[in-house]
Design an enzyme around this catalytic site. Structure first.
Site, PDB file in Angstrom:
ATOM      1  N   HIS A 104      88.067  18.478  95.013  1.00  0.00           N
ATOM      2  CA  HIS A 104      88.106  19.617  95.929  1.00  0.00           C
ATOM      3  C   HIS A 104      89.000  19.294  97.114  1.00  0.00           C
ATOM      4  O   HIS A 104      89.075  18.154  97.551  1.00  0.00           O
ATOM      5  CB  HIS A 104      86.705  20.014  96.418  1.00  0.00           C
ATOM      6  CG  HIS A 104      85.895  18.895  96.981  1.00  0.00           C
ATOM      7  ND1 HIS A 104      85.297  17.949  96.185  1.00  0.00           N
ATOM      8  CD2 HIS A 104      85.566  18.569  98.261  1.00  0.00           C
ATOM      9  CE1 HIS A 104      84.626  17.087  96.941  1.00  0.00           C
ATOM     10  NE2 HIS A 104      84.780  17.429  98.207  1.00  0.00           N
ATOM     11  N   HIS A 106      89.442  20.516 101.036  1.00  0.00           N
ATOM     12  CA  HIS A 106      88.906  21.286 102.154  1.00  0.00           C
ATOM     13  C   HIS A 106      90.081  21.927 102.892  1.00  0.00           C
ATOM     14  O   HIS A 106      91.094  21.272 103.132  1.00  0.00           O
ATOM     15  CB  HIS A 106      88.206  20.374 103.165  1.00  0.00           C
ATOM     16  CG  HIS A 106      87.033  19.617 102.641  1.00  0.00           C
ATOM     17  ND1 HIS A 106      85.733  19.952 102.975  1.00  0.00           N
ATOM     18  CD2 HIS A 106      86.934  18.528 101.846  1.00  0.00           C
ATOM     19  CE1 HIS A 106      84.899  19.087 102.406  1.00  0.00           C
ATOM     20  NE2 HIS A 106      85.601  18.208 101.719  1.00  0.00           N
TER      21      HIS A 106
HETATM   22  P1  5GP Z   1      83.009  15.860 100.271  1.00  0.00           P
HETATM   23  O1  5GP Z   1      82.327  14.938 101.233  1.00  0.00           O
HETATM   24  O2  5GP Z   1      82.636  15.555  98.845  1.00  0.00           O
HETATM   25  O3  5GP Z   1      84.490  15.919 100.502  1.00  0.00           O
HETATM   26  O4  5GP Z   1      82.505  17.305 100.644  1.00  0.00           O
HETATM   27  C1  5GP Z   1      81.621  18.065  99.887  1.00  0.00           C
HETATM   28  C2  5GP Z   1      81.461  19.402 100.582  1.00  0.00           C
HETATM   29  O5  5GP Z   1      80.740  20.257  99.726  1.00  0.00           O
HETATM   30  C3  5GP Z   1      80.689  19.337 101.918  1.00  0.00           C
HETATM   31  O6  5GP Z   1      81.523  19.843 102.958  1.00  0.00           O
HETATM   32  C4  5GP Z   1      79.461  20.207 101.657  1.00  0.00           C
HETATM   33  O7  5GP Z   1      79.076  20.970 102.779  1.00  0.00           O
HETATM   34  C5  5GP Z   1      79.922  21.087 100.507  1.00  0.00           C
HETATM   35  N1  5GP Z   1      78.840  21.542  99.643  1.00  0.00           N
HETATM   36  C6  5GP Z   1      77.835  20.775  99.114  1.00  0.00           C
HETATM   37  N2  5GP Z   1      77.027  21.528  98.351  1.00  0.00           N
HETATM   38  C7  5GP Z   1      77.517  22.795  98.392  1.00  0.00           C
HETATM   39  C8  5GP Z   1      77.103  24.019  97.786  1.00  0.00           C
HETATM   40  O8  5GP Z   1      76.119  24.124  97.058  1.00  0.00           O
HETATM   41  N3  5GP Z   1      77.860  25.119  98.058  1.00  0.00           N
HETATM   42  C9  5GP Z   1      78.978  25.063  98.849  1.00  0.00           C
HETATM   43  N4  5GP Z   1      79.639  26.199  99.052  1.00  0.00           N
HETATM   44  N5  5GP Z   1      79.386  23.927  99.431  1.00  0.00           N
HETATM   45  C10 5GP Z   1      78.665  22.799  99.205  1.00  0.00           C
END
Ligand code: 5GP
Length: 122
Positions: A104, A106
């Site tokens: 993903h 952001h």
């Molecule tokens: P990472 O740390 O893996 O880059 O970020 C994961 C992101 O996924 C976090 O910003 C978190 O808020 C988001 N996230 C986690 N679970 C969900 C979910 O069920 N729905 C959505 N829309 N975002 C999620």
């Protein structure tokens, strides 16, 4: 890292849990982060099962890769992030604290975001 089909973004892609969709293309999906860290905080994911950019680059087709890059830019425009400027961030692996093991990017925007990373020891 092996791909875990039970990760939360895989569940969103299968329609098992909801998301606030912003944009969808043939190979990509964009939706609002559930816990936004800035006024604009959107996630863009490929529909294929890739953990991070390294295996995406190694395994995804040229069509998927082109679609994903375009989806990120199109999403930035759709949410108005291009107006004031924005930041793209992709956490890949342990050192980056990746929480969800599905690739993903952001998109952060809507406020001044500060500098990109603290130096060691700060
Ligand atoms: P990472 O740390 O893996 O880059 O970020 C994961 C992101 O996924 C976090 O910003 C978190 O808020 C988001 N996230 C986690 N679970 C969900 C979910 O069920 N729905 C959505 N829309 N975002 C999620």
């Amino acid at each position: 890292m092996a791909y875990d089909p039970n990760n939360v973004f895989a569940k969103i892609l299968r329609g098992e849990i909801p998301c606030k969709k912003v944009h969808e293309s043939a190979h990509s999906l964009a939706f609002h982060d559930i816990n936004p860290l800035s006024p604009i905080h959107v996630l863009v994911i490929p529909k294929g099962a890739y953990v991070g950019f390294d295996d995406f680059a190694a395994k995804a087709s040229a069509e998927e890769q082109a679609d994903y890059v375009k989806a990120i830019g199109d999403t930035a425009r759709l949410v108005g992030a291009d107006e004031g400027g924005y930041r793209l961030l992709s956490n890949c692996g342990v050192n980056a604290n990746q929480e969800v093991p599905h690739l993903h990017v952001h998109i952060f925007g809507g406020r001044r975001l500060g500098r990109m990373l603290k130096k060691d020891g700060e």
